[in-house]
Scaffold this motif. Structure first.
Motif, mmCIF file in Angstrom:
data_model
loop_
_atom_site.group_PDB
_atom_site.id
_atom_site.type_symbol
_atom_site.label_atom_id
_atom_site.label_comp_id
_atom_site.label_asym_id
_atom_site.label_seq_id
_atom_site.Cartn_x
_atom_site.Cartn_y
_atom_site.Cartn_z
ATOM 1 N N LEU A 216 1.147 -1.190 -0.180
ATOM 2 C CA LEU A 216 -0.480 0.160 0.042
ATOM 3 C C LEU A 216 1.234 1.116 0.145
ATOM 4 C CD1 LEU A 216 -2.882 -0.797 1.959
ATOM 5 C CD2 LEU A 216 -3.056 -0.748 0.378
ATOM 6 N N LEU A 217 1.989 1.143 1.016
ATOM 7 C CA LEU A 217 2.611 2.599 0.579
ATOM 8 C C LEU A 217 3.809 2.347 -0.901
ATOM 9 C CD1 LEU A 217 5.596 3.611 2.932
ATOM 10 C CD2 LEU A 217 6.987 3.055 0.852
ATOM 11 N N ALA A 218 3.474 1.724 -1.794
ATOM 12 C CA ALA A 218 4.668 1.535 -2.740
ATOM 13 C C ALA A 218 2.914 2.418 -3.781
ATOM 14 C CB ALA A 218 4.844 0.512 -3.154
ATOM 15 N N VAL A 333 -5.750 0.724 9.776
ATOM 16 C CA VAL A 333 -4.619 1.368 10.817
ATOM 17 C C VAL A 333 -3.378 1.475 9.727
ATOM 18 C CG1 VAL A 333 -2.771 1.858 12.530
ATOM 19 C CG2 VAL A 333 -4.778 1.329 13.408
ATOM 20 N N VAL A 334 -2.902 0.093 9.237
ATOM 21 C CA VAL A 334 -1.435 0.069 8.697
ATOM 22 C C VAL A 334 -2.142 0.541 6.882
ATOM 23 C CG1 VAL A 334 -0.189 -1.032 7.042
ATOM 24 C CG2 VAL A 334 -1.038 -1.747 9.692
ATOM 25 N N GLU A 335 -3.128 0.228 7.013
ATOM 26 C CA GLU A 335 -3.096 0.783 5.428
ATOM 27 C C GLU A 335 -3.290 2.333 5.077
ATOM 28 O OE1 GLU A 335 -7.250 1.710 2.379
ATOM 29 O OE2 GLU A 335 -7.274 -0.382 4.168
ATOM 30 N N ALA A 336 -3.773 3.382 6.364
ATOM 31 C CA ALA A 336 -4.095 4.448 6.697
ATOM 32 C C ALA A 336 -2.514 5.293 6.820
ATOM 33 C CB ALA A 336 -4.403 4.839 7.680
ATOM 34 N N PHE A 337 -1.397 4.227 7.974
ATOM 35 C CA PHE A 337 0.190 4.904 7.522
ATOM 36 C C PHE A 337 0.757 4.624 6.233
ATOM 37 C CE2 PHE A 337 3.944 3.891 8.866
ATOM 38 C CZ PHE A 337 4.470 4.758 9.612
ATOM 39 N N THR A 341 1.974 8.144 4.280
ATOM 40 C CA THR A 341 3.966 7.619 4.276
ATOM 41 C C THR A 341 4.086 7.858 2.913
ATOM 42 O OG1 THR A 341 4.355 6.360 6.171
ATOM 43 C CG2 THR A 341 5.736 6.315 4.406
ATOM 44 N N GLY A 342 3.778 6.619 2.010
ATOM 45 C CA GLY A 342 3.257 6.676 0.264
ATOM 46 C C GLY A 342 3.441 7.582 -0.278
ATOM 47 N N ALA A 343 1.872 8.700 -0.650
ATOM 48 C CA ALA A 343 1.647 9.954 -0.496
ATOM 49 C C ALA A 343 2.831 10.990 -1.006
ATOM 50 C CB ALA A 343 0.506 10.780 0.172
#
Length: 395
Positions: A216-218, A333-337, A341-343
């Motif tokens: 999700l970060l990428a 929570v991980v998705e939001a973080f 971060t990725g954005a």
């Protein structure tokens, strides 16, 4: 079609589809309205932060509440709360919109884990669960395809206030649809708290959580780069709209593909889908014509959908239903973080080096995540609730 034969699932699916469409109508409209009011890019960007902040702060608490309370009732109350929150946007000031977005997101933080935990209680954990998740994935694809452009058209043609009223109505319809489903016996627990015992006991969740965060970060980094890339390399914002539509088409194909993958192991399906997504990212951000970009976007949508749906289905089957609310909230929570971060990281790296370098770095991270999935994900089959192989998922 097996899940579609169940009355309660049809109501759940219908309510979710209508409220999701209402929300996606505002994806373009809310930032555009804030920009029109303020003329500030930063103020417009704050709408994204306001959307994801509650998930970061309240996710673990929401998981506890979802596992403690009746999930059907949680979804109804969350929909009514979100309807009231969105209605507050009619005040019209930027401050009121920020507060309303935060409040709406609070409702979503409760609704999403409750819905994910409630679906297996309605359809079971066998073949119908795969069917139900495929239906939901297909709905996501359709909504992503039509929601943002329709919202943009309605914003110009009918105005911001009409869109707000439509979103409020969608939440009310969703609450009514869920209320028409049958009450189910609540899972009674003496004490429900958020701790890491669930993840210690369930290796599958423990492994999938960081893998999901990396993907999700990428994905968020590349999403943040898509508009400037489209303007520079593809010809403008209209071409970006075509690429987004291709992503939606890919999501529809991914819903079908996810059904076919039930006969193989999760690690194989996840690694292959994520590796294909990484390849699609690389091709998309190397494209110099719209046709190539749309083909790559379709591949990304299709295999990216599988990357999300397959782990969700496996967890719903393997995990104890009494723990699903907390597990779903942890992933939220991980998705939001990861998204926040990725954005931020994608544009920063693009400005520090180059847009192409930032995109290829995110694609490489996605590919590394695929290799990690092939090695670390337990031997879990997607097709059945329990098997001898699934014992390893709890080790």
């Amino acid at each position: 079609m097996s899940a579609w034969g169940m009355r309660d699932f049809r109501f759940l699916w219908g309510g979710r589809a209508i409220s999701l469409l209402g929300s996606w109508l505002l994806v373009v409209a809310v930032p555009a309205h804030v920009y029109a009011l303020t003329g500030s890019v930063f103020a417009t960007g704050l709408t994204l932060a306001a959307e994801y902040l509650p998930a970061l702060l309240l996710g673990p608490i929401a998981g506890v509440l979802v596992d403690r309370w009746d999930r059907r009732r949680v979804m109804i109350v969350a929909d009514l709360f979100r309807a009231g929150a969105v209605a507050a946007m009619l005040i019209g000031t930027p401050a009121a919109i920020y507060v309303a977005v935060i409040a709406e997101s609070v409702g979503a933080v409760l609704f999403r884990p409750a819905a994910q935990a409630h679906v297996p209680a309605v359809v079971g954990t066998g073949e119908r669960l795969t069917s139900a998740n495929s239906w939901n994935a297909a709905t996501d694809g359709v909504v992503r395809l039509i929601g943002p452009p329709l919202g943009g058209v309605l914003l110009v043609w009918a105005g911001f206030e009409v869109l707000i009223c439509l979103d409020v109505a969608s939440y009310l319809v969703s609450a009514a649809a869920i209320a028409l489903t049958r009450r189910r016996k609540a899972i009674r627990q003496e004490r429900v708290t958020f701790d890491f015992k669930v993840f210690k006991q369930l290796k599958l969740a423990r492994v999938l959580l960081p893998l999901s965060g990396v993907f999700l970060l990428a994905n968020a980094a590349l999403s943040a780069l898509l508009v400037p890339f489209g303007v520079r390399n593809l010809g403008g914002s209209a071409q970006v709209g075509f690429v987004l539509s291709a992503l939606g088409i890919g999501f529809l194909g991914g819903a079908v593909l996810a059904r076919w993958l039930g006969r193989i192991q999760l690690r194989t399906a996840l690694a292959a889908a994520q590796l294909a997504t990484a390849g699609g990212f690389a091709v998309l951000f190397s494209a110099h014509d719209l046709t190539t970009a749309m083909i790559a976007a379709t591949v990304i949508g299709m295999f990216g959908s599988v990357t999300v749906v397959a782990p969700q289905t496996a967890l719903q089957r393997v995990a104890d239903n009494a723990h699903l609310g907390r597990i779903s909230a942890a992933f939220l929570v991980v998705e939001a973080f990861a998204t926040l971060t990725g954005a931020l990281a994608g544009p920063w790296l693009a400005e520090s080096a180059s847009l192409h370098f930032a995109a290829m770095t995110a694609a490489a991270i996605t590919a590394i995540g695929a290799l990690a999935a092939a090695v670390t994900v337990p031997r879990v089959m997607l097709a059945t609730k329990r098997s001898n192989e699934q014992v390893d998922a709890h080790a």
